[in-house]
Structures are given as C-alpha cells and as structure tokens.
Design a protein around this motif. Structure first.
Motif, PDB file in Angstrom:
ATOM      1  N   MET A 203      35.775  51.453  42.855  1.00  0.00           N
ATOM      2  CA  MET A 203      35.327  51.945  44.146  1.00  0.00           C
ATOM      3  C   MET A 203      34.283  50.969  44.676  1.00  0.00           C
ATOM      4  O   MET A 203      33.333  50.620  43.977  1.00  0.00           O
ATOM      5  CB  MET A 203      34.722  53.354  43.956  1.00  0.00           C
ATOM      6  CG  MET A 203      34.085  53.914  45.176  1.00  0.00           C
ATOM      7  SD  MET A 203      33.380  55.566  44.981  1.00  0.00           S
ATOM      8  CE  MET A 203      34.839  56.522  44.725  1.00  0.00           C
ATOM      9  N   ASN A 204      34.469  50.560  45.901  1.00  0.00           N
ATOM     10  CA  ASN A 204      33.498  49.656  46.518  1.00  0.00           C
ATOM     11  C   ASN A 204      32.542  50.458  47.410  1.00  0.00           C
ATOM     12  O   ASN A 204      32.644  51.678  47.506  1.00  0.00           O
ATOM     13  CB  ASN A 204      34.217  48.557  47.302  1.00  0.00           C
ATOM     14  CG  ASN A 204      35.111  49.107  48.398  1.00  0.00           C
ATOM     15  OD1 ASN A 204      34.795  50.111  49.034  1.00  0.00           O
ATOM     16  ND2 ASN A 204      36.242  48.447  48.610  1.00  0.00           N
ATOM     17  N   ARG A 205      31.626  49.753  48.057  1.00  0.00           N
ATOM     18  CA  ARG A 205      30.601  50.400  48.889  1.00  0.00           C
ATOM     19  C   ARG A 205      31.237  51.205  50.033  1.00  0.00           C
ATOM     20  O   ARG A 205      30.819  52.321  50.326  1.00  0.00           O
ATOM     21  CB  ARG A 205      29.646  49.348  49.451  1.00  0.00           C
ATOM     22  CG  ARG A 205      28.543  49.912  50.320  1.00  0.00           C
ATOM     23  CD  ARG A 205      27.697  48.811  50.936  1.00  0.00           C
ATOM     24  NE  ARG A 205      27.120  47.967  49.921  1.00  0.00           N
ATOM     25  CZ  ARG A 205      25.841  48.016  49.536  1.00  0.00           C
ATOM     26  NH1 ARG A 205      25.036  48.878  50.103  1.00  0.00           N
ATOM     27  NH2 ARG A 205      25.382  47.214  48.618  1.00  0.00           N
ATOM     28  N   ARG A 206      32.246  50.644  50.682  1.00  0.00           N
ATOM     29  CA  ARG A 206      32.900  51.339  51.790  1.00  0.00           C
ATOM     30  C   ARG A 206      33.564  52.626  51.309  1.00  0.00           C
ATOM     31  O   ARG A 206      33.418  53.675  51.933  1.00  0.00           O
ATOM     32  CB  ARG A 206      33.937  50.414  52.443  1.00  0.00           C
ATOM     33  CG  ARG A 206      34.598  51.005  53.680  1.00  0.00           C
ATOM     34  CD  ARG A 206      35.647  50.073  54.277  1.00  0.00           C
ATOM     35  NE  ARG A 206      36.792  49.867  53.404  1.00  0.00           N
ATOM     36  CZ  ARG A 206      37.787  50.751  53.218  1.00  0.00           C
ATOM     37  NH1 ARG A 206      37.755  51.898  53.852  1.00  0.00           N
ATOM     38  NH2 ARG A 206      38.793  50.476  52.428  1.00  0.00           N
TER      39      ARG A 206
ATOM     40  N   LYS B  28      24.952  59.586  40.598  1.00  0.00           N
ATOM     41  CA  LYS B  28      25.794  59.293  39.443  1.00  0.00           C
ATOM     42  C   LYS B  28      27.094  58.625  39.860  1.00  0.00           C
ATOM     43  O   LYS B  28      27.592  57.729  39.168  1.00  0.00           O
ATOM     44  CB  LYS B  28      26.089  60.578  38.664  1.00  0.00           C
ATOM     45  CG  LYS B  28      24.905  61.097  37.896  1.00  0.00           C
ATOM     46  CD  LYS B  28      25.222  62.386  37.180  1.00  0.00           C
ATOM     47  CE  LYS B  28      23.956  62.921  36.518  1.00  0.00           C
ATOM     48  NZ  LYS B  28      24.183  64.218  35.872  1.00  0.00           N
ATOM     49  N   LEU B  29      27.647  59.055  40.991  1.00  0.00           N
ATOM     50  CA  LEU B  29      28.860  58.405  41.496  1.00  0.00           C
ATOM     51  C   LEU B  29      28.586  56.940  41.797  1.00  0.00           C
ATOM     52  O   LEU B  29      29.381  56.067  41.441  1.00  0.00           O
ATOM     53  CB  LEU B  29      29.388  59.118  42.745  1.00  0.00           C
ATOM     54  CG  LEU B  29      30.613  58.471  43.401  1.00  0.00           C
ATOM     55  CD1 LEU B  29      31.800  58.463  42.438  1.00  0.00           C
ATOM     56  CD2 LEU B  29      30.959  59.186  44.695  1.00  0.00           C
ATOM     57  N   TRP B  30      27.463  56.661  42.436  1.00  0.00           N
ATOM     58  CA  TRP B  30      27.120  55.274  42.749  1.00  0.00           C
ATOM     59  C   TRP B  30      26.989  54.461  41.469  1.00  0.00           C
ATOM     60  O   TRP B  30      27.497  53.338  41.378  1.00  0.00           O
ATOM     61  CB  TRP B  30      25.839  55.211  43.566  1.00  0.00           C
ATOM     62  CG  TRP B  30      25.428  53.789  43.853  1.00  0.00           C
ATOM     63  CD1 TRP B  30      24.438  53.081  43.251  1.00  0.00           C
ATOM     64  CD2 TRP B  30      26.047  52.901  44.785  1.00  0.00           C
ATOM     65  NE1 TRP B  30      24.383  51.813  43.748  1.00  0.00           N
ATOM     66  CE2 TRP B  30      25.371  51.676  44.706  1.00  0.00           C
ATOM     67  CE3 TRP B  30      27.106  53.037  45.676  1.00  0.00           C
ATOM     68  CZ2 TRP B  30      25.703  50.568  45.482  1.00  0.00           C
ATOM     69  CZ3 TRP B  30      27.444  51.935  46.454  1.00  0.00           C
ATOM     70  CH2 TRP B  30      26.753  50.728  46.357  1.00  0.00           C
ATOM     71  N   ASN B  31      26.317  55.033  40.473  1.00  0.00           N
ATOM     72  CA  ASN B  31      26.125  54.311  39.217  1.00  0.00           C
ATOM     73  C   ASN B  31      27.432  54.100  38.458  1.00  0.00           C
ATOM     74  O   ASN B  31      27.534  53.157  37.663  1.00  0.00           O
ATOM     75  CB  ASN B  31      25.122  55.051  38.326  1.00  0.00           C
ATOM     76  CG  ASN B  31      23.726  55.028  38.907  1.00  0.00           C
ATOM     77  OD1 ASN B  31      23.366  54.140  39.670  1.00  0.00           O
ATOM     78  ND2 ASN B  31      22.936  56.034  38.574  1.00  0.00           N
ATOM     79  N   ASN B  32      28.414  54.968  38.687  1.00  0.00           N
ATOM     80  CA  ASN B  32      29.702  54.870  38.003  1.00  0.00           C
ATOM     81  C   ASN B  32      30.833  54.439  38.931  1.00  0.00           C
ATOM     82  O   ASN B  32      32.003  54.617  38.603  1.00  0.00           O
ATOM     83  CB  ASN B  32      30.059  56.224  37.370  1.00  0.00           C
ATOM     84  CG  ASN B  32      29.130  56.580  36.239  1.00  0.00           C
ATOM     85  OD1 ASN B  32      29.174  55.975  35.189  1.00  0.00           O
ATOM     86  ND2 ASN B  32      28.276  57.556  36.478  1.00  0.00           N
ATOM     87  N   ARG B  33      30.497  53.871  40.077  1.00  0.00           N
ATOM     88  CA  ARG B  33      31.502  53.572  41.094  1.00  0.00           C
ATOM     89  C   ARG B  33      32.599  52.633  40.603  1.00  0.00           C
ATOM     90  O   ARG B  33      33.730  52.705  41.062  1.00  0.00           O
ATOM     91  CB  ARG B  33      30.840  53.024  42.350  1.00  0.00           C
ATOM     92  CG  ARG B  33      30.217  51.657  42.185  1.00  0.00           C
ATOM     93  CD  ARG B  33      29.405  51.260  43.414  1.00  0.00           C
ATOM     94  NE  ARG B  33      28.761  49.972  43.245  1.00  0.00           N
ATOM     95  CZ  ARG B  33      27.619  49.781  42.607  1.00  0.00           C
ATOM     96  NH1 ARG B  33      26.975  50.809  42.076  1.00  0.00           N
ATOM     97  NH2 ARG B  33      27.096  48.575  42.496  1.00  0.00           N
ATOM     98  N   LYS B  34      32.279  51.768  39.658  1.00  0.00           N
ATOM     99  CA  LYS B  34      33.291  50.841  39.145  1.00  0.00           C
ATOM    100  C   LYS B  34      34.293  51.541  38.228  1.00  0.00           C
ATOM    101  O   LYS B  34      35.391  51.055  38.028  1.00  0.00           O
ATOM    102  CB  LYS B  34      32.616  49.696  38.424  1.00  0.00           C
ATOM    103  CG  LYS B  34      31.841  48.800  39.376  1.00  0.00           C
ATOM    104  CD  LYS B  34      31.277  47.586  38.702  1.00  0.00           C
ATOM    105  CE  LYS B  34      30.780  46.607  39.726  1.00  0.00           C
ATOM    106  NZ  LYS B  34      29.401  46.573  39.960  1.00  0.00           N
ATOM    107  N   LYS B  35      33.920  52.698  37.697  1.00  0.00           N
ATOM    108  CA  LYS B  35      34.787  53.446  36.783  1.00  0.00           C
ATOM    109  C   LYS B  35      35.612  54.515  37.498  1.00  0.00           C
ATOM    110  O   LYS B  35      36.618  54.959  36.972  1.00  0.00           O
ATOM    111  CB  LYS B  35      33.950  54.129  35.699  1.00  0.00           C
ATOM    112  CG  LYS B  35      33.143  53.194  34.844  1.00  0.00           C
ATOM    113  CD  LYS B  35      32.264  53.975  33.887  1.00  0.00           C
ATOM    114  CE  LYS B  35      31.276  53.080  33.197  1.00  0.00           C
ATOM    115  NZ  LYS B  35      30.305  53.849  32.417  1.00  0.00           N
ATOM    116  N   VAL B  36      35.164  54.971  38.665  1.00  0.00           N
ATOM    117  CA  VAL B  36      35.794  56.084  39.358  1.00  0.00           C
ATOM    118  C   VAL B  36      36.775  55.545  40.404  1.00  0.00           C
ATOM    119  O   VAL B  36      36.393  54.759  41.266  1.00  0.00           O
ATOM    120  CB  VAL B  36      34.742  56.982  40.045  1.00  0.00           C
ATOM    121  CG1 VAL B  36      35.394  58.119  40.811  1.00  0.00           C
ATOM    122  CG2 VAL B  36      33.754  57.518  39.027  1.00  0.00           C
TER     123      VAL B  36
END
Length: 160
Positions: A1-4, A41-49
């Motif tokens: 998941m990217n910033r957008r 937590k979503l932001w911190n795990n954005r690469k996994k989600v």
C-alpha cells in the motif's frame, strides 16, 4: 500500500470504523483515540497490508484494540447471567436505552457481530474476514446474540 492508497483507505473507512468502535464503547473520545491508533498501525504496516484486504485488516485491528482497551481499563464485561436488578428499569427508560443495555450485556464477540451485521450492514463473509471466523461461526454467534437480546428485551419489557 502506498501513500495514495492509505489516504483513500482513511477517507473510505474512517467513518464506518469510528461508528463500529463508538457503538461498542459509547464514548466519543476513547473511540477517536482507538480509530487514530488503528490508522497509525495501518500506516506502520502499509507495506504488508494489501489495499483489497485493507477494510478487513482495519476492522480486525479495531476489534483487537477494543478488547485490549477493555482489559486495560478493567471494564466489566457482563454475561447474560449478570443482568442488573430489574427494579432499575422503569418507564423512564427509552427504547433506545433498553436496547443499549441489552447490547452491553453481550460478550464482546457477539456484540461486535451484532454491530457489524445489523448496524454497519456487513455480510457474513466480511464479518468472518474481519473477526477471523468462518461464515458458519458468524451465523451461530449472530443467532445466539439475537436470542440473548430477544430474551433480555422481553424480560425488560415485562417489568415495565
């Protein structure tokens, strides 16, 4: 998941997640804090989600945060055997308050399923994904929760 994609997820799911948390806690400040923590937590795990599974991840994380919050605050979670004295329910209580009392007496998993299904309108599959349950488990918990609420409501209405 990217910033957008993260920003899209926040816009798309924040109000539903807040509604779910608020209906569970009935406290707006604590609800906002929990929702903010979930999105952090979503932001911190954005690469996994993955974006497609973001909604389920958010609600599962929100549910876990609710349980942890309840334990941390040492809140009492009532079961149906611990219904408060019926004498406190009189004609002054409004129907909404009676329903809220009946909901508050449910175990957390049943309360969450009722809120997700009946208030938020999620399907059995979505609830199962959010709470990591099978569709049949969701249906059983929902049936039991509705049965408990029906009994509690009929007991409360008979007293009035």
């Amino acid at each position: 998941m990217n910033r957008r994609e993260y920003n899209i997820a926040v816009k798309k799911h924040s109000s539903n997640l807040y509604g779910f948390v608020f209906n569970f806690l009935r406290d707006s400040e604590d609800s906002r804090d929990i929702v903010q923590d979930v999105f952090e937590k979503l932001w911190n795990n954005r690469k996994k989600v993955e974006m497609e599974k973001c909604k389920a991840w958010l609600f599962r994380t929100g549910y876990n945060a609710l349980i942890n919050f309840s334990k941390r605050k040492q809140r009492i979670i009532y079961n149906t055997d611990q219904i408060p004295e019926k004498a406190i329910y009189d004609n002054r209580l409004e129907h909404k308050e009676i329903v809220e009392i009946a909901l508050s007496l449910l175990p957390p998993i049943q309360k969450s399923i009722i809120l997700l299904r009946d208030l938020e309108g999620y399907s059995y599959e979505e609830i199962g994904e959010i709470l990591e349950l099978s569709d049949s488990q969701v249906k059983v918990y929902l049936y039991r929760a509705r049965k408990k609420i029906k009994k509690q409501l009929s007991d409360l209405v008979l007293v009035q």
